[in-house]
Scaffold this motif. Structure first.
Motif, short mmCIF file in Angstrom:
data_model
loop_
_atom_site.label_atom_id
_atom_site.label_comp_id
_atom_site.label_asym_id
_atom_site.label_seq_id
_atom_site.Cartn_x
_atom_site.Cartn_y
_atom_site.Cartn_z
N VAL A 45 0.85 -1.18 0.00
CA VAL A 45 0.00 0.00 0.00
C VAL A 45 0.89 1.23 0.00
N ARG B 177 -12.15 0.91 -2.54
CA ARG B 177 -10.69 0.88 -2.75
C ARG B 177 -10.20 2.31 -2.81
N SER B 178 -9.98 2.89 -1.64
CA SER B 178 -9.57 4.29 -1.59
C SER B 178 -8.09 4.42 -1.20
N PHE B 179 -7.27 3.56 -1.79
CA PHE B 179 -5.83 3.62 -1.58
C PHE B 179 -5.12 3.22 -2.85
N THR B 180 -3.84 3.60 -2.94
CA THR B 180 -3.02 3.19 -4.07
C THR B 180 -2.06 2.12 -3.60
N SER B 181 -1.69 1.24 -4.51
CA SER B 181 -0.78 0.17 -4.14
C SER B 181 -0.03 -0.31 -5.38
N LYS C 49 -5.90 13.97 -5.57
CA LYS C 49 -4.97 13.04 -6.24
C LYS C 49 -5.63 12.37 -7.43
N GLY D 137 -0.43 4.62 -0.32
CA GLY D 137 -1.05 5.76 0.34
C GLY D 137 -2.54 5.81 0.10
N LYS D 138 -3.17 6.78 0.73
CA LYS D 138 -4.61 6.96 0.64
C LYS D 138 -4.95 7.84 -0.56
N LEU D 139 -6.03 7.50 -1.24
CA LEU D 139 -6.50 8.31 -2.36
C LEU D 139 -7.39 9.44 -1.85
N SER D 140 -7.24 10.60 -2.43
CA SER D 140 -8.11 11.73 -2.14
C SER D 140 -8.65 12.24 -3.47
#
Length: 174
Positions: free
Chosen positions: A65, A133-137, A73, A67-70
Motif C-alpha cells: 500500500v 478501494r480508496s488507496f493506491t498500491s 490526487k 497511500g490513501k487516495l483523495s
C-alpha cells in the motif's frame, strides 16, 4: 507450421506453451538476487548457462500500500494523461488542418478537452468505487525461495561450482 524466424524448443529456443521446468536442482537460494549471483558465477567459469533455469517456488502476490487516495490526487491523476492525449490529438489535427504551419487552436482545444475528459472519467470511476478501494498500491509476484536447475548433462559440474561459490572461492577462469 514453423517460420524461418522461430526456433523450436529442440533448437534451444523457449517453449511456445507454458511447461514445467526441467533439470536437476544444483542450488537453492532465499532471494532472486542470490540465485542470479549463482548463475553469474557459473557464467564466469564458462559453464553452459543455457542449460540453467531459475525457478521461483512458493509464489505469493505481495501488494504494498502506497497511500490513501483523495479527490485531489484522483483528479490530477486523470487530468495529466488526459492532457497528454489531448495534446496528441490536437497536434494531429493541427498538422492536417488548413493553414500555414502548425495551427495552435486545435492544440489548445485538444489539451483542454483531453484534460476535461480525463478529470471527468477519473472522478466518475473514483466516485463509483468510493469506500471500496480508496488507496493506491503496487503488486509484485515474489517467491519463497529460488531453485537453480540444470540439465542432467552438466548438473554435477554445476553443483561442484556452486559449492565453491558457497565456500567463497573465485571462478577458475576470469
Amino acid at each position: 507450421m514453423t517460420s524461418p524466424f522461430s526456433m523450436s524448443a529442440r533448437q534451444g529456443g523457449q517453449p511456445k506453451l507454458p511447461t514445467p521446468p526441467s533439470g536437476w536442482p544444483i542450488g537453492c537460494y532465499p532471494t532472486y538476487e542470490e540465485a542470479q549471483r549463482a548463475v553469474d558465477y557459473l557464467a564466469g567459469d564458462d559453464f553452459p548457462v543455457s542449460d540453467v533455469t531459475i525457478v521461483g517456488v512458493d509464489l505469493m502476490l505481495v501488494e504494498r500500500v502506497m497511500g490513501k487516495l483523495s479527490w485531489g490526487k484522483v483528479l490530477v491523476a486523470g487530468a495529466v494523461p488526459g492532457a497528454w492525449f489531448g495534446l496528441l490529438i490536437g497536434l494531429l489535427l493541427g498538422l492536417f488542418s488548413q493553414g500555414e504551419g502548425l495551427v495552435y487552436g486545435p492544440v489548445v482545444v485538444g489539451i483542454a478537452a483531453g484534460t476535461a475528459f480525463g478529470v471527468v472519467l477519473a472522478a466518475a470511476n473514483f466516485g463509483m468505487n468510493k469506500g471500496k478501494r480508496s488507496f493506491t498500491s503496487t503488486s509484485q509476484l515474489v517467491a519463497g525461495r529460488y531453485d537453480v536447475l540444470c540439465l542432467p548433462r552438466n548438473a554435477e559440474r554445476g553443483r561442484d561450482l556452486l559449492a565453491k561459490l558457497a565456500l567463497g572461492q573465485p571462478p577458475s577462469t576470469p
